[in-house]
Design an enzyme around this catalytic site. Sequence first.
Site, PDB file in Angstrom:
ATOM      1  N   LYS A  50      44.627  12.283  51.568  1.00  6.84           N
ATOM      2  CA  LYS A  50      43.505  13.292  51.374  1.00  6.84           C
ATOM      3  C   LYS A  50      43.895  14.297  50.182  1.00  6.84           C
ATOM      4  O   LYS A  50      43.001  14.627  49.528  1.00  6.84           O
ATOM      5  CB  LYS A  50      43.819  14.068  52.572  1.00  6.84           C
ATOM      6  CG  LYS A  50      43.392  13.366  54.063  1.00  6.84           C
ATOM      7  CD  LYS A  50      43.918  14.054  55.234  1.00  6.84           C
ATOM      8  CE  LYS A  50      43.474  13.102  56.455  1.00  6.84           C
ATOM      9  NZ  LYS A  50      44.074  13.651  57.556  1.00  6.84           N
ATOM     10  N   GLN A  94      47.932  18.214  60.767  1.00  7.96           N
ATOM     11  CA  GLN A  94      47.945  16.791  60.586  1.00  7.96           C
ATOM     12  C   GLN A  94      48.671  16.181  62.057  1.00  7.96           C
ATOM     13  O   GLN A  94      49.745  16.596  62.339  1.00  7.96           O
ATOM     14  CB  GLN A  94      48.832  16.160  59.281  1.00  7.96           C
ATOM     15  CG  GLN A  94      49.255  14.490  59.456  1.00  7.96           C
ATOM     16  CD  GLN A  94      47.657  14.073  59.241  1.00  7.96           C
ATOM     17  OE1 GLN A  94      46.878  14.381  58.294  1.00  7.96           O
ATOM     18  NE2 GLN A  94      47.537  12.655  59.980  1.00  7.96           N
ATOM     19  N   ASP A 117      38.585  20.205  60.204  1.00 13.93           N
ATOM     20  CA  ASP A 117      38.888  19.020  60.658  1.00 13.93           C
ATOM     21  C   ASP A 117      38.086  18.696  62.102  1.00 13.93           C
ATOM     22  O   ASP A 117      38.107  17.801  62.934  1.00 13.93           O
ATOM     23  CB  ASP A 117      40.326  18.768  61.075  1.00 13.93           C
ATOM     24  CG  ASP A 117      40.803  17.275  60.985  1.00 13.93           C
ATOM     25  OD1 ASP A 117      40.223  16.512  60.514  1.00 13.93           O
ATOM     26  OD2 ASP A 117      41.884  17.011  61.562  1.00 13.93           O
TER      27      ASP A 117
END
Length: 282
Positions: A50, A94, A117
């Site tokens: 990413k 994450q 996200d």
Amino acid sequence: MQLDGKLISSGVYTTLKPRITKLINNGIVPKIIVILIGDNEESKIYVNMKSKKCQELGIICDIILKEDTIPQQNIIKLINEKNTDSSVHGIMIQLPLPPHLNTDEILNTISPNKDVDGLTESSLGSLAKGTPLFSPCTPLGCIYLLRKYNINCKGKHVVVIGSSNLVGLPLSMMLIHHGATVTICNINTLNTKDHTVKADIVISCCGVPNLVKKDWIKENSILLDVGITKVNGKIIGDIDFDDVKDKCSYITPVPGGIGPMTIAMLVKQIVESSEMTLLNNL
């Protein structure tokens, strides 16, 4: 025919580049904070992928590394600091997190305006209503990929294998909003094959290597493989690609299918969040 996530994600970046240039020319550099807790090797790989793509496009990706012993209140304090930082347009945790941490509580600390996200309760609630500000990136990537290949979900029977809050559940909601008839299967489903053999589209996101065989699907069905498992150093999907490829009409490869689309949708939503900041500044 393969649904090429690399190709389609490349097209996404092409459309985003002038938008990023416009933002930078107006004094706004898109920026995401990625909080990585612990030393999970797969998580490190995903974060680095990413970060690399963001850097290529001129997006700041600030990776904050924390020990897996960090107290929960310290993470919440950090997120709240970034919530109020006007230079930050996206905050991402994450996953998975170490077991002593409450994932839901930590995710829900993220401001909905920076939840690029799409995993907070606020984002998922808006998604259920069909009015999301940001959506979970993997399900969004699936929908985007289908649309780019002119595959209309309206009226189709779609079977989703896996019902996680990360993929299966939000993806099912998206499909319903696109007019699909959706069956969700999970570990408690009795004989999942009974459902998949009737499906026009099968999307597997359960993480069981090579679960779906050719006798699980009907002729000319469409298959999306979201599962990723490392077996003997090789990345394997949920769908037995070689077994089914001659029976289905479309299929995503693993790797190179949904993975690139997930990163592309994250980048897209970072840009959209940055554009909202620009709009608010005008």
